[in-house]
Design a protein around this motif. Structure first.
Motif, PDB file in Angstrom:
ATOM      1  N   THR A   7     -58.200 -15.481 -27.476  1.00  0.00           N
ATOM      2  CA  THR A   7     -58.990 -15.354 -28.695  1.00  0.00           C
ATOM      3  C   THR A   7     -60.083 -16.406 -28.687  1.00  0.00           C
ATOM      4  OG1 THR A   7     -58.976 -15.501 -31.116  1.00  0.00           O
ATOM      5  CG2 THR A   7     -57.324 -16.802 -29.942  1.00  0.00           C
ATOM      6  N   THR A  48     -60.239 -19.271 -33.174  1.00  0.00           N
ATOM      7  CA  THR A  48     -59.811 -20.600 -33.611  1.00  0.00           C
ATOM      8  C   THR A  48     -59.090 -21.341 -32.500  1.00  0.00           C
ATOM      9  OG1 THR A  48     -59.563 -19.854 -35.901  1.00  0.00           O
ATOM     10  CG2 THR A  48     -58.419 -21.873 -35.304  1.00  0.00           C
ATOM     11  N   TYR A  53     -58.695 -28.603 -35.819  1.00  0.00           N
ATOM     12  CA  TYR A  53     -58.884 -27.213 -35.418  1.00  0.00           C
ATOM     13  C   TYR A  53     -60.353 -26.855 -35.564  1.00  0.00           C
ATOM     14  CZ  TYR A  53     -58.840 -25.625 -40.373  1.00  0.00           C
ATOM     15  OH  TYR A  53     -59.110 -25.419 -41.707  1.00  0.00           O
ATOM     16  N   ASP A  99     -55.446 -19.563 -36.112  1.00  0.00           N
ATOM     17  CA  ASP A  99     -54.918 -19.006 -34.875  1.00  0.00           C
ATOM     18  C   ASP A  99     -53.939 -17.862 -35.185  1.00  0.00           C
ATOM     19  OD1 ASP A  99     -54.936 -18.888 -32.072  1.00  0.00           O
ATOM     20  OD2 ASP A  99     -53.142 -20.109 -31.926  1.00  0.00           O
TER      21      ASP A  99
END
Length: 427
Positions: free
Chosen positions: A86, A89, A98, A242
């Protein structure tokens, strides 16, 4: 090296030996087990696994290429369900931080409004002053559906039926092209907010910021600039984190090519639980209890005595303070109406610190906001749901670009052996 399995008289081999005979790494052996290609048993004493050498030999005879292909992770994933690529994040537990598309998420939330951060997450482009508007027909359907629930229904229950109704009223919902999905997202987020009944004076301006419109649905108190700023920051911080449980549910739905409304509906369904979306409600009630009793001591003691974790403390991904809580609590310190709830939160942290090194998480910060603003206990979950809808769309967009139906794990059957006789009716 062989490991005897007590009581069965068979010589079994260790994981390391099985890997050597198959010519693979030990991790791949466990991948074969998860795919049902190889059986395993716990070793004597419960340490490690053992394997039938004949079964290992049969698998090796099939050829390493065929076995490796069967055990390989799905396209677009690393390590199967354990790791999914991905670009949305990145969480860094080493620094307790993050980032959204490589940019520090806390800095983004402090500098920009929720809609601007959402647009950044979707497109990688920053558009200052962007606003989201609910389309008339889906909004009317969403309001009718949300309004049909019992009067004491919570805001997220209303959102769950609102998103289904809005989807049914959108004839373009099955268009999974990127532009169509982005257009859907810009309308869906405000639809979820505007479908909620107002708690006080309604903000009828459809071009008003999402935070301002959501405020009027969660509390009857007048909106002051500092409090709405905290709410807007909370929305921006919570957009994504996430592959949380609800986000994974969205990606599974999108893998099956469910349209965006259905994918978001999957996320809202997975959100319903005390370990995910409802965690802030537990912290809300705890803070009210602390304030009523005049101190955190008996409240913390009651949680520990019952064997429960203290709500709002600790996060499995951060060793120190949740970075989202750090920013929100700092902003709440500038809100006069939050003084009592903030003091209760700090008392709880200080009391719990005598027993555990846990720090504040975002649920505690949301609870301070909801208590200080006269919102119901379910308000934190509603903030979470509205915010996370934008993140869910970002993940759905990624999944629509992957191979369809890739999110399909292989079950390891653990039931009675087949075939069995046809069962006879009882009674």
């Amino acid at each position: 090296m062989t490991d005897g399995t007590a009581g069965d008289g068979e010589d079994r081999i260790s994981t390391r030996e099985a890997a050597a005979r198959l010519g693979v790494k030990p991790e791949t052996v466990y991948a074969y087990v998860s795919r049902g290609l190889l059986g395993s048993r716990r070793a004597a004493g419960g340490r490690g696994s053992t394997f039938d050498p004949a079964e290992v030999a049969a698998l090796a005879a099939r050829g390493r290429t065929g076995a490796a292909a069967a055990a390989a992770p799905a396209e677009g994933a690393e390590g199967g369900w354990g790791r999914i690529r991905t670009g949305v994040t990145l969480i860094d537990p080493a620094t307790d931080s993050y980032a959204f598309r490589g940019v520090d998420a806390v800095a983004l939330a402090e500098a920009y409004a929720y809609e601007e951060v959402a647009h950044w997450l979707w497109t990688g482009e920053l558009r200052p002053g962007v606003r989201f508007t609910a389309p008339p027909q889906p909004l009317a359907a969403a309001r009718a559906a949300a309004g049909s629930l019992p009067g004491d229904s919570g805001p997220v229950d209303r959102m769950r039926v609102a998103v289904i109704a809005a989807g049914a009223a959108d004839p373009l919902r099955f268009d999974l092209g990127r532009d169509a999905v982005l257009g859907c997202a810009r309308g869906l987020v405000p639809t979820l907010v505007d479908a909620l009944p107002p708690a006080g004076p309604d903000v009828a301006d459809g071009a008003a910021p999402i935070a301002r419109r959501l405020w009027s649905r969660l509390t009857a108190r007048d909106a002051d600039l500092a409090s709405v700023r905290v709410l807007d920051t909370a929305l921006a911080l919570l957009i994504d984190h996430d592959l949380a449980t609800s986000t994974l549910a969205v990606r599974v739905a999108a893998s099956g090519r469910a349209h965006p409304y259905a994918a978001v509906s999957a996320g809202l369904g997975a959100l319903d639980g005390p370990l995910h979306g409802q965690a802030s409600a537990l912290a809300h009630r705890m803070l009210l209890d602390v304030m009523e009793r005049g101190g955190a001591g008996p409240v913390v003691a009651a949680h520990l005595r019952a064997g429960h974790a203290v709500p709002g403390l600790g996060h499995r991904l951060y060793r120190g303070e949740d970075p989202r809580a750090r920013l929100l609590l700092a902003q709440l310190a500038e809100v006069p109406a939050a003084a009592d709830a903030l003091a209760a939160a700090r008392d709880t942290l200080a009391t719990a610190a005598r027993h555990t090194p846990l720090h504040a998480n975002v649920d505690l910060a949301l609870a301070v906001l909801s208590v200080a603003s006269g919102m119901p206990a379910e308000a934190g979950e509603a903030v979470f749901a509205v915010a996370r809808t934008a993140g869910w769309v970002a993940h759905a967009l990624e999944e629509y670009a992957e191979r369809a139906l890739r999110m399909r794990p292989t079950g390891v059957y653990d039931g009675p052996p087949a075939p069995r006789p046809l069962p006879r009716p009882q009674g």
